[in-house]
Write an enzyme that holds these catalytic residues in place. Structure first.
Site, mmCIF file in Angstrom:
data_model
loop_
_atom_site.group_PDB
_atom_site.id
_atom_site.type_symbol
_atom_site.label_atom_id
_atom_site.label_comp_id
_atom_site.label_asym_id
_atom_site.label_seq_id
_atom_site.Cartn_x
_atom_site.Cartn_y
_atom_site.Cartn_z
ATOM 1 N N CYS A 1 82.384 95.393 -33.396
ATOM 2 C CA CYS A 1 82.257 96.616 -34.191
ATOM 3 C C CYS A 1 82.758 96.413 -35.612
ATOM 4 O O CYS A 1 83.733 97.041 -36.051
ATOM 5 C CB CYS A 1 83.027 97.734 -33.513
ATOM 6 S SG CYS A 1 82.344 98.084 -31.907
ATOM 7 N N GLY B 1 92.636 67.298 -43.859
ATOM 8 C CA GLY B 1 91.806 68.056 -44.793
ATOM 9 C C GLY B 1 90.466 67.431 -45.096
ATOM 10 O O GLY B 1 89.743 67.936 -45.961
HETATM 11 C C1 LIG Z 1 99.905 69.842 -42.293
HETATM 12 C C2 LIG Z 1 98.492 69.786 -41.868
HETATM 13 N N1 LIG Z 1 98.003 68.606 -41.442
HETATM 14 C C3 LIG Z 1 96.710 68.489 -41.038
HETATM 15 C C4 LIG Z 1 95.867 69.570 -41.045
HETATM 16 C C5 LIG Z 1 94.458 69.386 -40.570
HETATM 17 O O1 LIG Z 1 93.519 69.753 -41.505
HETATM 18 P P1 LIG Z 1 91.990 69.427 -41.213
HETATM 19 O O2 LIG Z 1 91.653 70.008 -39.905
HETATM 20 O O3 LIG Z 1 91.270 70.075 -42.331
HETATM 21 O O4 LIG Z 1 91.867 67.935 -41.218
HETATM 22 C C6 LIG Z 1 96.332 70.816 -41.495
HETATM 23 C C7 LIG Z 1 95.436 71.983 -41.521
HETATM 24 O O5 LIG Z 1 95.725 73.047 -41.941
HETATM 25 C C8 LIG Z 1 97.690 70.913 -41.900
HETATM 26 O O6 LIG Z 1 98.193 72.079 -42.318
#
Ligand SMILES: Cc1ncc(COP(=O)(O)O)c(C=O)c1O
Length: 462
Positions: free
Chosen positions: A390, A277
């Site tokens: 579209c 994240g």
């Molecule tokens: C369990 C889990 N780990 C890692 C990620 C990776 O997130 P990011 O690409 O934002 O680092 C996600 C993304 O949805 C996730 O659901």
């Protein structure tokens, strides 16, 4: 033809307050390093990615095309591995962009791989990622997917429901490798990000709720099964997050659960996976954290929480996806039509759109955009870069400043499209999905070929 310049915003006061464009950049030809691949530069005004001239790439591979700088991906992997150190683990979240070449790069730089479907699992296995360095996620894994993962001996399965724990227990009976199970907990943290990218508030589909006691019960059920190995706890609070406050609250709540586990079962958790994240910069307004500071801060949070609770610090795992590949890639488009909708705005239509980048429509994501095939000293023109589909919501860049001498046939580059663009791409309007071309030291090679109409027609059984 030189078009009307709009240096300070829209020409007429008809843009809604929430739709205000940013101020125009000082230099339309600039490539801010936080947003573009690290080695992006202009040579004689032409954009070069990984040493390759974008005009050559467009001529050889067509447009739209995703251009991925291999060294950029590798350097970000190395930063994560260094920052989290030998006692931490970094797993690349393959959902951000999944193909064999990229999984080989990240694995060779010391990362494991997170997958969340049988399809991603097959890509990882066929790329040669050792099964023990793969983690399987997903809120509704099928029996086939779980069975394949257990048979392949994946390192960890992240349990997301009671049904799944029962299925795993059934599949693990007599399996050669006892599955390591992480229990995914929903910490109730409201991550500051788009609603569809937040995953730890109580009202959503992932994980076991801490607040309701479901997480404690899930741990009990895993521990009760002799064929499963309880490995620890997992939490992922969302995506495109810039500050660590949400991780701090999540870690605090997960450590509270770890204390209850110790008190009830007499064991300490071996592994704490805080998910991914970590945000990246899409525009000048995004202030993405430095990896080193992020790692220090997450380690300090977990250390502090464990010390306060009298627990040994578990091994810390993180799962970045976007932060590894997001900034490595630009999408090249060719300009088709340029339409001045009188009194409203200028629409620049390109040869791709929501089928290769759904993020603007899905998350209201903001992007930058630059003229790539040449430099221009023409004054800025505020415009909207749109696709060829579209849908009136088929917007690539909501507010773009491009030179007012922009013309049909120019190449545009949209940076930071390495994550959740090709992986969320569709065939809407029967548009074949673009190629992904890896560039390194001036050499270019396709790592995902462009789909063809023949590919699409071959699915249609008439
Ligand atoms: C369990 C889990 N780990 C890692 C990620 C990776 O997130 P990011 O690409 O934002 O680092 C996600 C993304 O949805 C996730 O659901």
């Amino acid at each position: 033809m030189s078009r009307v310049a709009h240096p300070a915003g829209p020409r007429h006061g008809d843009v809604l307050p929430a739709d205000h464009p940013p101020v125009p950049p000082d230099d339309l030809n600039a490539l801010p390093a936080r947003i573009w691949p690290r080695r992006a530069r202009r040579v004689d005004g032409v954009l070069m990615i990984g040493g390759a001239d974008v005009r050559d790439l467009a001529a050889e591979f067509g447009t739209p095309v995703y251009v991925c700088d291999e060294e950029d991906v590798r350097s970000r992997c190395r930063e994560y591995v260094d920052a989290f150190g030998p006692d931490g683990r970094v797993f690349y979240a393959a959902k951000a962009f999944c193909c064999r070449a990229v999984l080989r790069w990240v694995h060779s730089e010391g990362l494991g791989v997170d997958v969340c479907t049988g399809g991603e699992l097959e890509v990882a296995l066929s790329a040669g990622v050792p099964p023990e360095q793969i983690t399987l996620h997903g809120n509704n894994k099928t029996l086939e997917e779980l069975s394949r993962a257990v048979a392949a001996g994946v390192g960890h399965v992240v349990a997301d429901s009671f049904e799944e724990i029962a299925r795993l227990a059934y599949l693990a009976e007599g399996a050669a490798v006892r599955p390591n199970v992480l229990v995914r907990v929903t910490t109730g943290v409201e991550a500051t990000t788009h609603e569809f990218m937040a995953t730890a508030h109580d009202d959503q589909k992932f994980g076991f709720s801490l607040a309701s006691g479901a997480a404690d019960e899930a741990v009990r059920r895993v521990l009760a099964c002799p064929d499963l190995e309880f490995a620890g706890l997992h939490s992922h609070i969302g995506s495109q997050i810039f500050d660590t406050a949400g991780f701090e609250v999540a870690a605090h709540r997960v450590v509270e659960l770890a204390v209850r586990i110790r008190d009830e079962h007499g064991i300490e958790i071996a592994e704490l996976d805080l998910g991914g994240g970590f945000g990246i910069a899409y525009t000048e307004e995004d202030d993405a954290p430095e990896v080193k500071e992020l790692a220090q801060s997450l380690r300090a949070i977990v250390d502090g929480q464990c010390r306060a609770a009298g627990l040994a610090r578990p091994r810390l795992t993180v799962e970045p996806g976007r932060a590894i590949v997001g900034s490595s890639t630009v999408t090249l488009y060719e300009v088709g039509t340029i339409k001045d909708v009188d009194g409203l705005r200028t629409y620049v239509s390109v040869d791709g759109g929501m089928s290769d980048n759904i993020r603007t429509a899905l998350y209201d994501a903001s992007y930058l955009c630059a003229l790539a095939s040449r430099e221009s000293s023409a004054p800025p023109m505020l415009c909207r870069v749109v696709g060829r589909h579209c849908e009136s919501g088929d917007i690539v860049v909501r507010h773009a400043y491009l030179p007012s001498d922009l013309a049909t046939g120019d190449l545009l580059a949209v940076p930071a499209t390495g994550a959740y663009c090709r992986s969320l791409a569709s065939n809407y309007n029967h548009v074949p999905r673009p190629a992904v071309v890896a560039v390194n030291q001036g050499a270019a090679r396709p790592i995902l070929r462009r789909e063809t109409l023949t590919d699409l027609l071959s699915l249609d059984l008439g």
